[in-house]
Write a protein that holds these residues in place. Structure first.
Motif, PDB file in Angstrom:
ATOM      1  N   THR A 145      -4.823   9.422   3.420  1.00  0.00           N
ATOM      2  CA  THR A 145      -4.340   8.341   4.275  1.00  0.00           C
ATOM      3  C   THR A 145      -2.818   8.348   4.255  1.00  0.00           C
ATOM      4  O   THR A 145      -2.217   8.345   3.186  1.00  0.00           O
ATOM      5  CB  THR A 145      -4.836   6.977   3.763  1.00  0.00           C
ATOM      6  OG1 THR A 145      -6.169   7.134   3.289  1.00  0.00           O
ATOM      7  CG2 THR A 145      -4.807   5.936   4.838  1.00  0.00           C
ATOM      8  N   ASN A 147      -3.426  13.212  14.829  1.00  0.00           N
ATOM      9  CA  ASN A 147      -3.239  11.778  15.052  1.00  0.00           C
ATOM     10  C   ASN A 147      -1.859  11.513  15.655  1.00  0.00           C
ATOM     11  O   ASN A 147      -0.853  11.502  14.955  1.00  0.00           O
ATOM     12  CB  ASN A 147      -3.392  11.060  13.709  1.00  0.00           C
ATOM     13  CG  ASN A 147      -3.331   9.556  13.846  1.00  0.00           C
ATOM     14  OD1 ASN A 147      -2.789   9.046  14.821  1.00  0.00           O
ATOM     15  ND2 ASN A 147      -3.870   8.856  12.873  1.00  0.00           N
ATOM     16  N   THR A 162       2.490   4.944   0.735  1.00  0.00           N
ATOM     17  CA  THR A 162       2.667   5.708   1.965  1.00  0.00           C
ATOM     18  C   THR A 162       1.586   6.781   2.077  1.00  0.00           C
ATOM     19  O   THR A 162       1.048   7.027   3.149  1.00  0.00           O
ATOM     20  CB  THR A 162       4.061   6.368   1.969  1.00  0.00           C
ATOM     21  OG1 THR A 162       5.026   5.334   2.040  1.00  0.00           O
ATOM     22  CG2 THR A 162       4.234   7.292   3.149  1.00  0.00           C
ATOM     23  N   ARG A 168      -0.317   8.968  16.565  1.00  0.00           N
ATOM     24  CA  ARG A 168       0.480   7.841  16.055  1.00  0.00           C
ATOM     25  C   ARG A 168       1.280   8.258  14.825  1.00  0.00           C
ATOM     26  O   ARG A 168       2.358   7.741  14.573  1.00  0.00           O
ATOM     27  CB  ARG A 168      -0.429   6.655  15.700  1.00  0.00           C
ATOM     28  CG  ARG A 168      -0.843   5.833  16.906  1.00  0.00           C
ATOM     29  CD  ARG A 168      -1.636   4.634  16.456  1.00  0.00           C
ATOM     30  NE  ARG A 168      -2.778   5.025  15.619  1.00  0.00           N
ATOM     31  CZ  ARG A 168      -3.927   5.470  16.102  1.00  0.00           C
ATOM     32  NH1 ARG A 168      -4.097   5.584  17.402  1.00  0.00           N
ATOM     33  NH2 ARG A 168      -4.911   5.815  15.293  1.00  0.00           N
ATOM     34  N   LEU A 169       0.738   9.184  14.051  1.00  0.00           N
ATOM     35  CA  LEU A 169       1.430   9.591  12.823  1.00  0.00           C
ATOM     36  C   LEU A 169       2.511  10.640  13.076  1.00  0.00           C
ATOM     37  O   LEU A 169       3.541  10.664  12.402  1.00  0.00           O
ATOM     38  CB  LEU A 169       0.423  10.179  11.828  1.00  0.00           C
ATOM     39  CG  LEU A 169      -0.499   9.214  11.102  1.00  0.00           C
ATOM     40  CD1 LEU A 169      -1.454   9.984  10.214  1.00  0.00           C
ATOM     41  CD2 LEU A 169       0.326   8.239  10.254  1.00  0.00           C
ATOM     42  N   SER A 224     -10.452  12.110   0.978  1.00  0.00           N
ATOM     43  CA  SER A 224      -9.720  11.544   2.104  1.00  0.00           C
ATOM     44  C   SER A 224      -8.220  11.538   1.856  1.00  0.00           C
ATOM     45  O   SER A 224      -7.757  11.519   0.729  1.00  0.00           O
ATOM     46  CB  SER A 224     -10.199  10.118   2.372  1.00  0.00           C
ATOM     47  OG  SER A 224      -9.724   9.270   1.342  1.00  0.00           O
ATOM     48  N   SER A 251       0.848  -1.194   0.000  1.00  0.00           N
ATOM     49  CA  SER A 251       0.000   0.000   0.000  1.00  0.00           C
ATOM     50  C   SER A 251       0.882   1.242   0.000  1.00  0.00           C
ATOM     51  O   SER A 251       1.947   1.254   0.603  1.00  0.00           O
ATOM     52  CB  SER A 251      -0.903  -0.014   1.230  1.00  0.00           C
ATOM     53  OG  SER A 251      -0.116   0.013   2.384  1.00  0.00           O
ATOM     54  N   GLY A 284      -1.622   4.332   6.049  1.00  0.00           N
ATOM     55  CA  GLY A 284      -2.872   3.635   6.339  1.00  0.00           C
ATOM     56  C   GLY A 284      -3.760   4.330   7.364  1.00  0.00           C
ATOM     57  O   GLY A 284      -4.789   3.788   7.762  1.00  0.00           O
ATOM     58  N   GLU A 285      -3.367   5.522   7.848  1.00  0.00           N
ATOM     59  CA  GLU A 285      -4.192   6.191   8.856  1.00  0.00           C
ATOM     60  C   GLU A 285      -4.566   7.598   8.409  1.00  0.00           C
ATOM     61  O   GLU A 285      -3.860   8.212   7.611  1.00  0.00           O
ATOM     62  CB  GLU A 285      -3.418   6.320  10.170  1.00  0.00           C
ATOM     63  CG  GLU A 285      -2.983   4.993  10.739  1.00  0.00           C
ATOM     64  CD  GLU A 285      -2.691   5.113  12.221  1.00  0.00           C
ATOM     65  OE1 GLU A 285      -3.372   5.910  12.898  1.00  0.00           O
ATOM     66  OE2 GLU A 285      -1.787   4.409  12.691  1.00  0.00           O
ATOM     67  N   SER A 286      -5.652   8.105   8.990  1.00  0.00           N
ATOM     68  CA  SER A 286      -6.063   9.456   8.645  1.00  0.00           C
ATOM     69  C   SER A 286      -5.322  10.465   9.518  1.00  0.00           C
ATOM     70  O   SER A 286      -5.231  10.294  10.731  1.00  0.00           O
ATOM     71  CB  SER A 286      -7.563   9.608   8.857  1.00  0.00           C
ATOM     72  OG  SER A 286      -7.897  10.975   8.777  1.00  0.00           O
ATOM     73  N   PRO A 287      -4.768  11.530   8.930  1.00  0.00           N
ATOM     74  CA  PRO A 287      -4.075  12.541   9.739  1.00  0.00           C
ATOM     75  C   PRO A 287      -5.036  13.479  10.466  1.00  0.00           C
ATOM     76  O   PRO A 287      -4.611  14.248  11.322  1.00  0.00           O
ATOM     77  CB  PRO A 287      -3.254  13.315   8.715  1.00  0.00           C
ATOM     78  CG  PRO A 287      -3.987  13.150   7.430  1.00  0.00           C
ATOM     79  CD  PRO A 287      -4.665  11.813   7.491  1.00  0.00           C
ATOM     80  N   TRP A 288      -6.311  13.468  10.135  1.00  0.00           N
ATOM     81  CA  TRP A 288      -7.284  14.348  10.796  1.00  0.00           C
ATOM     82  C   TRP A 288      -8.270  13.527  11.586  1.00  0.00           C
ATOM     83  O   TRP A 288      -8.748  12.528  11.074  1.00  0.00           O
ATOM     84  CB  TRP A 288      -8.033  15.190   9.757  1.00  0.00           C
ATOM     85  CG  TRP A 288      -8.999  16.140  10.406  1.00  0.00           C
ATOM     86  CD1 TRP A 288     -10.276  15.857  10.808  1.00  0.00           C
ATOM     87  CD2 TRP A 288      -8.752  17.489  10.769  1.00  0.00           C
ATOM     88  NE1 TRP A 288     -10.839  16.954  11.395  1.00  0.00           N
ATOM     89  CE2 TRP A 288      -9.939  17.970  11.388  1.00  0.00           C
ATOM     90  CE3 TRP A 288      -7.652  18.347  10.646  1.00  0.00           C
ATOM     91  CZ2 TRP A 288     -10.039  19.272  11.867  1.00  0.00           C
ATOM     92  CZ3 TRP A 288      -7.777  19.635  11.123  1.00  0.00           C
ATOM     93  CH2 TRP A 288      -8.964  20.085  11.733  1.00  0.00           C
TER      94      TRP A 288
END
Ligand SMILES: Nc1ncnc2c1ncn2[C@@H]1O[C@H](COP(=O)(O)OP(=O)(O)OP(=O)(O)O)[C@@H](O)[C@H]1O
Ligand SMILES: [Mg+2]
Lengths: 303, 355
Positions: A65, A75, A7, A77-78, A63, A5, A68-72
């Motif tokens: 990503t 976040n 980045t 974790r990011l 969107s 996937s 694999g995660e949404s920055p809004w």
């Protein structure tokens, strides 16, 4: 990274400020380790796109990503994995360059020694004791980039990193960015310098009016444009009249400094000029990203 | 934790390198103290000057304790020159002159200052009564009169002003510090940059709290240090340090006021205006500059709604009135209540960004 996937995945991103559609349906992927450039004239929507990717702005729709995660919304974790240099630099008031980068580094758990190393990387070790208010614009810009990179992020966003830099500093920064990219990190940058994009980016997207007009590797874009080669000599070396007669289908223009001949078959034109001994101030330029940019946006680029 | 420490230090350095902020937070309030402390040095405990002509047994034979008490309210100068003494009273240099002729005590007073002469007459009258009782053999009179002036008038000006002005300084420092940090950090995009870093919001706020408390501590040290100089002559109670908890609670309350002002404004100018609008009238209406005892009742009631009133009165209680820490507990509770409510409002209004 063994997963396939990308980045960054951006899908149908939109953002309007009132009536103005600053970003109007933008989609693209950036692969891990890729160096991705966004080009476009002032107001094209580059910064807005970047800020939505960084999680600073909420998209109206569409969107983003990252890993694999949404920055809004924000976040946590990011955040340790991304490094951001904003178009408008942001510094603590009345701190020296060294205090500045050490403070930012410590927010990521990076040691003061490591932070100082980054000051040297961007050539600011002599300025370490100066307050940011006393640094020149270009020095502030370099400090801001060092602050974005000090924690070794996997993904780096740079908004016009070389604007305001002198040619030397600009080349140095290119080396720094190539290094980062060579380490397998993903870089997204915006720029007005087409030579910069051509030299650094694996892939570019050309934006205007909030849309991506074209994207791909710079070489491919240039090749696909199939633009003529430009041959220039000093004005007065040969008259425009005479130049037009050198071969068929030549486009000739003279701006008072140099006379430029556009052609798809440069070889015969060059030998004809040589025969007339009309080579003073000769330069030959193949199509560049600039031509692609001009062709797509219909505007001169403004650096 | 490291992020809290490094943000606190960035904020503190920024503050201590900002001459304007330093001036308005530390030096400016201190100037008030020096100015008013100097001007009203003798006020509050103001004694009334009188002259004693020749021997006045009623005064001269007072028991030591009573003499000391008298000394607090009257400054008695002895003289033998009757004419000169009366002339001084006539000119208003002295409030009165007393002399005793046999069993008669005469008070010569000037009508120029009705209040002062009334004071003298009152005091002398009580002396005469005491002497009469003693002469009649009543050594433990059934009713004694002890003059106990209203407290705030008895507090020397410096005693009243040090906690008052200090409370005001702490309030202004905490309010402006928080409001301006919030606005300038937003305006200069520092907040937005911090938002991109993994720093917890608690660290950012914690840093501001730590720096504000440190600044308040510095203000206290400077104020008390200056007021203790012999020239000003502040006298602290035994448990004066018990004001520290209420000082911290007050700092928190005003810091949250500052956060609300900062969250609600877009520019430092607007934030300063709001902060001024809140702290300045409050200082006048909370008894920070002058006592409210003489103020109308509605104002005294109104002042209960101002956090500054609770901060100042508690600080006065423990620093100079000799009250214990327990007395400050209700005020600490009220100040923390203010903090909670205002912090919630600030959190609701908070924006990382202008755009
Ligand atoms: N906060 C904002 N409020 C209103 N309009 C905005 C705001 N930010 C950007 N715009 C508008 O949105 C459009 C896109 O702006 P953006 O900053 O994304 O352009 P850009 O491509 O980064 O330009 P530049 O090359 O000048 O940096 C512009 O027309 C700009 O005027
Ligand atoms: Mg931009």
């Amino acid at each position: 990274m063994h997963d396939m996937s990308p980045t960054i995945k951006v899908e149908e991103l939109r953002k309007a400020y009132g009536e103005l559609r600053a970003v109007d349906g933008v989609s693209f992927d950036v692969q891990t380790g890729e160096f991705f450039g966004i080009l476009g004239p002032n107001g094209a929507g580059k910064t807005t796109t970047l800020e939505m990717m960084e999680g600073l702005r909420k998209p109206d729709s569409g969107s983003v990503t990252l890993f694999g995660e949404s920055p809004w919304p924000r976040n946590p974790r990011l955040l340790p994995r991304i490094g951001v240099q904003l178009q408008a630099s942001a510094f603590f008031e009345r701190l020296t360059a060294r205090e500045q980068i050490r403070t930012f580094a410590s927010l990521y758990g990076v040691s003061a020694r490591k932070a100082d190393e980054w000051l040297a990387v961007v050539g600011l070790e002599d300025m370490a004791g100066k307050r940011n208010e006393d640094l020149s614009g270009g020095q502030q810009q370099r400090l801001s980039i060092a602050c974005a990179l000090a924690h070794g992020p996997d993904l780096v966003f740079l908004d016009e990193p070389t604007s305001g830099l002198d040619p030397q500093a600009r080349r140095n920064l290119w080396d720094v960015l190539r290094d980062i990219s060579a380490q397998g990190r993903t870089v997204v940058l915006t720029t007005h310098y087409l030579d910069e994009a051509e030299s650094l980016c694996d892939r570019v997207a050309i934006m205007d009016h909030g849309r991506i007009l074209e994207s791909g590797p710079p070489a491919t874009l240039v090749r696909d444009l199939d633009a003529p080669t430009r041959i220039s000599v000093e004005t007065g070396t040969i008259t425009a009249e005479a130049a037009r007669g050198l071969a068929d289908g030549l486009e000739v223009s003279d701006d008072g400094v140099s006379l430029t001949i556009a052609t798809r078959t440069p070889a015969p034109v060059l030998s004809a000029l040589a025969e007339r001994d009309a080579l003073r101030g000769l330069s030959v330029r193949g199509a560049t990203l600039e031509d692609v940019f001009l062709h797509l946006t219909g505007r001169e680029y403004r650096a | 934790m490291t992020s809290f420490v490094s943000l606190s230090s960035a904020m503190a350095r920024g503050f201590f390198r900002d001459r304007t902020a330093l001036f308005f937070t530390i030096l400016f309030p201190l100037m008030f103290l020096v100015l008013f402390g100097g001007l009203f040095k003798d006020a509050g405990a103001s004694k009334t000057d009188i002259l004693q002509i020749g021997a006045v047994p009623v005064v001269d034979q007072l028991p030591a304790e009573a003499a000391a008490g008298l000394d607090q309210v009257l400054a008695v100068t002895r003289t033998s020159d009757r004419a000169a003494a009366l002339e001084e009273v006539r000119k208003g240099d002295k409030a009165a002159a007393i002399e005793q002729v046999g069993g008669e005590l005469i008070v010569h007073y000037s009508a120029a200052d009705a209040v002062k002469s009334a004071t003298v007459r009152g005091i002398v009258e009580s002396l005469v009564q005491q002497a009469n009782l003693a002469a009649a053999g009543v050594t433990t009179p059934a009713v004694t009169m002890r003059t106990q002036p209203v407290e705030d008038q008895s507090l020397k000006a410096i005693q009243y002003m040090t906690p008052g002005l200090l409370g005001w300084a702490i309030a202004t420092g905490a309010t402006f510090g928080a409001a301006l940090t919030l606005v300038t950090w937003r305006q200069k995009k520092i907040l937005r940059r911090l938002r991109l870093s993994p720093v917890p919001i608690a660290s950012i706020i914690g840093a501001r709290v730590a720096v504000s408390i440190a600044i308040a501590g510095a203000q206290c040290a400077m104020f008390i240090g200056v007021a203790l100089l012999p020239y000003f002559g502040l006298q602290l109670s035994d448990q004066w340090w018990a004001f520290i908890p209420v000082m911290i609670a007050g700092t928190l309350a005003f810091l949250s006021i500052g956060l609300v002002a900062g969250a609600a404004s877009k520019t430092p100018e607007a934030a300063s205006a709001i902060a001024n609008l809140i702290t300045l009238p409050m200082a006048f209406l909370s008894g920070a500059f002058f006592p409210l005892d003489g103020a109308p009742e509605w104002l005294q009631n109104l002042s209960e709604f101002f956090p500054l009133k609770h901060l100042v009165s508690s600080m006065q209680d423990v620093m100079v009135r000799g009250e214990s820490f327990a007395v400050t507990l209700p005020d600490i509770g009220i100040l923390l209540g203010f903090t909670l409510v205002l912090a919630a409002v600030a959190a609701f209004l908070f924006r990382w960004d202008d755009a």
